[in-house]
Design an enzyme around this catalytic site. Sequence first.
Site, PDB file in Angstrom:
ATOM      1  N   LEU A  58     -21.284  -2.617  -2.542  1.00  0.00           N
ATOM      2  CA  LEU A  58     -22.698  -2.966  -1.517  1.00  0.00           C
ATOM      3  C   LEU A  58     -22.943  -1.802  -1.180  1.00  0.00           C
ATOM      4  CD1 LEU A  58     -20.902  -6.466  -0.854  1.00  0.00           C
ATOM      5  CD2 LEU A  58     -23.359  -6.347  -1.744  1.00  0.00           C
ATOM      6  N   LEU A 118     -17.156  -4.417   1.430  1.00  0.00           N
ATOM      7  CA  LEU A 118     -18.141  -4.109   0.848  1.00  0.00           C
ATOM      8  C   LEU A 118     -18.003  -4.253  -1.043  1.00  0.00           C
ATOM      9  CD1 LEU A 118     -17.908  -1.346   3.077  1.00  0.00           C
ATOM     10  CD2 LEU A 118     -20.146  -2.491   2.873  1.00  0.00           C
ATOM     11  N   GLN A 126     -16.040  -2.806  -2.424  1.00  0.00           N
ATOM     12  CA  GLN A 126     -15.409  -2.152  -2.696  1.00  0.00           C
ATOM     13  C   GLN A 126     -16.117  -0.686  -2.976  1.00  0.00           C
ATOM     14  OE1 GLN A 126     -12.175  -3.288  -5.514  1.00  0.00           O
ATOM     15  NE2 GLN A 126     -10.725  -3.400  -4.104  1.00  0.00           N
ATOM     16  N   TYR A 142       0.975  -1.393  -0.421  1.00  0.00           N
ATOM     17  CA  TYR A 142       0.296   0.094  -0.310  1.00  0.00           C
ATOM     18  C   TYR A 142       0.756   1.100  -0.277  1.00  0.00           C
ATOM     19  CZ  TYR A 142      -3.411  -3.349   1.451  1.00  0.00           C
ATOM     20  OH  TYR A 142      -4.274  -5.065   1.409  1.00  0.00           O
ATOM     21  N   SER A 193     -12.031  -6.440   1.535  1.00  0.00           N
ATOM     22  CA  SER A 193     -13.461  -5.375   0.026  1.00  0.00           C
ATOM     23  C   SER A 193     -14.763  -6.241   0.594  1.00  0.00           C
ATOM     24  CB  SER A 193     -12.827  -6.635  -0.746  1.00  0.00           C
ATOM     25  OG  SER A 193     -11.681  -5.831  -1.238  1.00  0.00           O
ATOM     26  N   GLY A 238     -24.722   0.061  -2.178  1.00  0.00           N
ATOM     27  CA  GLY A 238     -25.771   1.147  -3.237  1.00  0.00           C
ATOM     28  C   GLY A 238     -26.013   2.418  -3.449  1.00  0.00           C
TER      29      GLY A 238
HETATM   30  N1  LIG Z   1      -5.298  -8.765   0.841  1.00  0.00           N
HETATM   31  C1  LIG Z   1      -5.509  -8.282   0.688  1.00  0.00           C
HETATM   32  O1  LIG Z   1      -5.077  -9.504  -1.251  1.00  0.00           O
HETATM   33  C2  LIG Z   1      -6.802  -7.534   0.010  1.00  0.00           C
HETATM   34  C3  LIG Z   1      -7.002  -6.922  -1.018  1.00  0.00           C
HETATM   35  C4  LIG Z   1      -7.171  -5.841  -0.759  1.00  0.00           C
HETATM   36  C5  LIG Z   1      -8.529  -4.745  -0.001  1.00  0.00           C
HETATM   37  N2  LIG Z   1      -7.696  -5.790   1.408  1.00  0.00           N
HETATM   38  C6  LIG Z   1      -7.778  -4.884   2.493  1.00  0.00           C
HETATM   39  O2  LIG Z   1      -8.756  -5.109   3.176  1.00  0.00           O
HETATM   40  C7  LIG Z   1      -9.325  -3.403   3.488  1.00  0.00           C
HETATM   41  C8  LIG Z   1     -10.200  -3.102   2.390  1.00  0.00           C
HETATM   42  O3  LIG Z   1     -11.390  -3.465   1.481  1.00  0.00           O
HETATM   43  P1  LIG Z   1     -10.821  -2.537  -0.240  1.00  0.00           P
HETATM   44  O4  LIG Z   1     -10.199  -1.126   0.334  1.00  0.00           O
HETATM   45  O5  LIG Z   1     -10.601  -3.529  -0.438  1.00  0.00           O
HETATM   46  O6  LIG Z   1     -12.750  -2.065   0.083  1.00  0.00           O
HETATM   47  P2  LIG Z   1     -14.198  -2.298   0.635  1.00  0.00           P
HETATM   48  O7  LIG Z   1     -13.931  -2.627   2.060  1.00  0.00           O
HETATM   49  O8  LIG Z   1     -15.243  -2.826   0.403  1.00  0.00           O
HETATM   50  O9  LIG Z   1     -14.338  -0.892   0.033  1.00  0.00           O
HETATM   51  C9  LIG Z   1     -13.896   0.348   0.981  1.00  0.00           C
HETATM   52  C10 LIG Z   1     -14.402   1.678   0.136  1.00  0.00           C
HETATM   53  O10 LIG Z   1     -16.243   1.606   0.457  1.00  0.00           O
HETATM   54  C11 LIG Z   1     -16.577   2.648   0.484  1.00  0.00           C
HETATM   55  N3  LIG Z   1     -17.477   2.768   1.807  1.00  0.00           N
HETATM   56  C12 LIG Z   1     -16.863   1.955   3.150  1.00  0.00           C
HETATM   57  N4  LIG Z   1     -17.596   2.107   3.903  1.00  0.00           N
HETATM   58  C13 LIG Z   1     -18.577   2.820   3.608  1.00  0.00           C
HETATM   59  C14 LIG Z   1     -19.758   3.268   3.954  1.00  0.00           C
HETATM   60  N5  LIG Z   1     -20.140   2.896   5.707  1.00  0.00           N
HETATM   61  N6  LIG Z   1     -21.277   3.931   3.269  1.00  0.00           N
HETATM   62  C15 LIG Z   1     -20.866   3.893   1.594  1.00  0.00           C
HETATM   63  N7  LIG Z   1     -19.543   3.431   1.583  1.00  0.00           N
HETATM   64  C16 LIG Z   1     -18.222   3.064   2.442  1.00  0.00           C
HETATM   65  C17 LIG Z   1     -15.386   3.501   0.205  1.00  0.00           C
HETATM   66  O11 LIG Z   1     -15.174   4.356  -0.898  1.00  0.00           O
HETATM   67  P3  LIG Z   1     -15.857   5.316  -1.335  1.00  0.00           P
HETATM   68  O12 LIG Z   1     -16.756   6.476  -0.629  1.00  0.00           O
HETATM   69  O13 LIG Z   1     -14.504   6.101  -2.194  1.00  0.00           O
HETATM   70  O14 LIG Z   1     -17.145   4.868  -2.323  1.00  0.00           O
HETATM   71  C18 LIG Z   1     -14.072   2.601   1.017  1.00  0.00           C
HETATM   72  O15 LIG Z   1     -12.840   3.919  -0.086  1.00  0.00           O
HETATM   73  C19 LIG Z   1      -8.179  -2.278   2.269  1.00  0.00           C
HETATM   74  O16 LIG Z   1      -8.031  -1.748   2.962  1.00  0.00           O
HETATM   75  C20 LIG Z   1      -6.637  -3.618   2.425  1.00  0.00           C
HETATM   76  O17 LIG Z   1      -6.724  -3.217   4.056  1.00  0.00           O
HETATM   77  C21 LIG Z   1      -6.579  -6.879   1.377  1.00  0.00           C
END
Ligand SMILES: NC(=O)c1ccc[n+]([C@@H]2O[C@H](COP(=O)([O-])OP(=O)(O)OC[C@H]3O[C@@H](n4cnc5c(N)ncnc54)[C@H](OP(=O)(O)O)[C@@H]3O)[C@@H](O)[C@H]2O)c1
Length: 324
Positions: free
Chosen positions: A216, A211, A213, A63, A209, A218
Site C-alpha cells: 500500500l 500496509l 506488507q 520471529y 500488516s 505504492g
Molecule cells: N500475528 C500475526 O500473525 C502477524 C502476522 C504478520 C505480522 N504481524 C506483526 O505485524 C507487524 C507489521 O506487519 P508486517 O510487517 O507483516 O507488514 P506491514 O507493517 O504492512 O509492512 C511492513 C513493511 O512495509 C514497508 N514500509 C513500512 N513503513 C513504510 C513507509 N512509511 N514507507 C514505505 N514503506 C514502508 C517496509 O518494507 P520495505 O521497505 O521492504 O518495502 C516494511 O518492512 C509485524 O512486524 C509483526 O509484528 C503479526
Amino acid sequence: MLYRKFGNSDHHVSAIGLGCWQFSGNRGLAGRFWGDMDESTIRSIVQTSLEGKVNWFDTAEMYGGGYSERSLSAALQSLSIQEQDTFIATKWNPVLRFASSIGHSFVDRETNLAPYPIRVLQVHNPSSLSSIEKQMQAMAALVHAGKIEMVGVSNFSLDQMKKANEALKAVGLTLASNQMRYHLLDRSIETNGVLDYARQHGITIIAYSPLAQGLLTGRYHEQPNLIRKRPGFRKYLPAFSENSLHRTQPLIEILKDIAGEHNATPAQVALRWVVQARGENVIAIPGASSAHQAQQNAAVMDLELTSAEIHLLDKISREVSGRP
Ligand SMILES: NC(=O)c1ccc[n+]([C@@H]2O[C@H](COP(=O)([O-])OP(=O)(O)OC[C@H]3O[C@@H](n4cnc5c(N)ncnc54)[C@H](OP(=O)(O)O)[C@@H]3O)[C@@H](O)[C@H]2O)c1
C-alpha cells in the site's frame, strides 16, 4: 497524538505501535520473510519510533525463534530505556504444542526480553493441540502469578475469540486483544463479526500488516521490479504479482491524491485509515525497514483524514478487492 486504552486495562498505548517481525535476523522460516537487518538499523528504528511517541512494541517467539525479542530488548537497553517505561506484547507459538507448553515458552520470552516486563502475552494462532479453554487457563495462571498483565490472542475467529473471552471471564479476567490482519485490501474483520464483538467487549484489535506488507506504499506499483531486489520471501507473494499490482492500482491512485492534500505519503494515508476509519479500538503495528519509515509511520498519529476521504477509501478498497 493518539493514545488508546488497551483492552479493559488502564494502559494507554499509541495508536501506532512498532511491529518487530523485521528484527528476526533472517532466522527460522518466519524470519526469512524479510531478510536480515543489522543491529544499528534496529536500534535507530526503535529510537526513532520512541521519539515519534510510539510507546509500545509487538514481537513474538516465532520471529527468529526469539531473536526479535532479544534484539528489541538490546535496542531498548542501549537507549537506556527504563523498564517501567515500556509496553511490550509478545506471542507464544502453539503449533503442535499443548497448553502446558505455555509456561516453558514464557520463561524463554521473559529471558529474551529481560529486563523489560511482558505486559501482554498473546497466543499467536489458534492451532494448538489443546483446547482454547485450557490455553486460556494456562495464560490466566501467568496473570495470577504476576508474570504478565494481560492475555491476548491472534488470528482468532469470532467463535475462537468468544471462547477465549468466556474462558478468561470464568477465572476473573477478560481478553485484552485480538491481533488480526487488517488493511485496505483485507477488511474481513469488518464483516466476520470479529470487530463488532471486540467493540462490544472492550477488546483491542491490533491490526497487523497494516500496509499490506509494503504493497500500500505504492512503491512497488511504481517500480514493479523493485520487489525482486528486496531480501526475503515476500517477493513471492501473489499480492506483488503483475496482475495484483494492476488490480490494486486504482486504490494507490486515490491514496496518492489524498496524500497530496495532506502533504503526506500514500503509506501514511493507508496507515491512518486503519487507525481512524473504524474507531478507537483498532490500533496498528506497522513494521519498518528503516528509521525513516518508522518516523513516517509514527507521524501518522498527527494526520487526520476527513470523513469524505475515509468514505472514498472505503469505497475504492471494496471495489479493488472485488467485494460488494
Ligand atoms: N500475528 C500475526 O500473525 C502477524 C502476522 C504478520 C505480522 N504481524 C506483526 O505485524 C507487524 C507489521 O506487519 P508486517 O510487517 O507483516 O507488514 P506491514 O507493517 O504492512 O509492512 C511492513 C513493511 O512495509 C514497508 N514500509 C513500512 N513503513 C513504510 C513507509 N512509511 N514507507 C514505505 N514503506 C514502508 C517496509 O518494507 P520495505 O521497505 O521492504 O518495502 C516494511 O518492512 C509485524 O512486524 C509483526 O509484528 C503479526
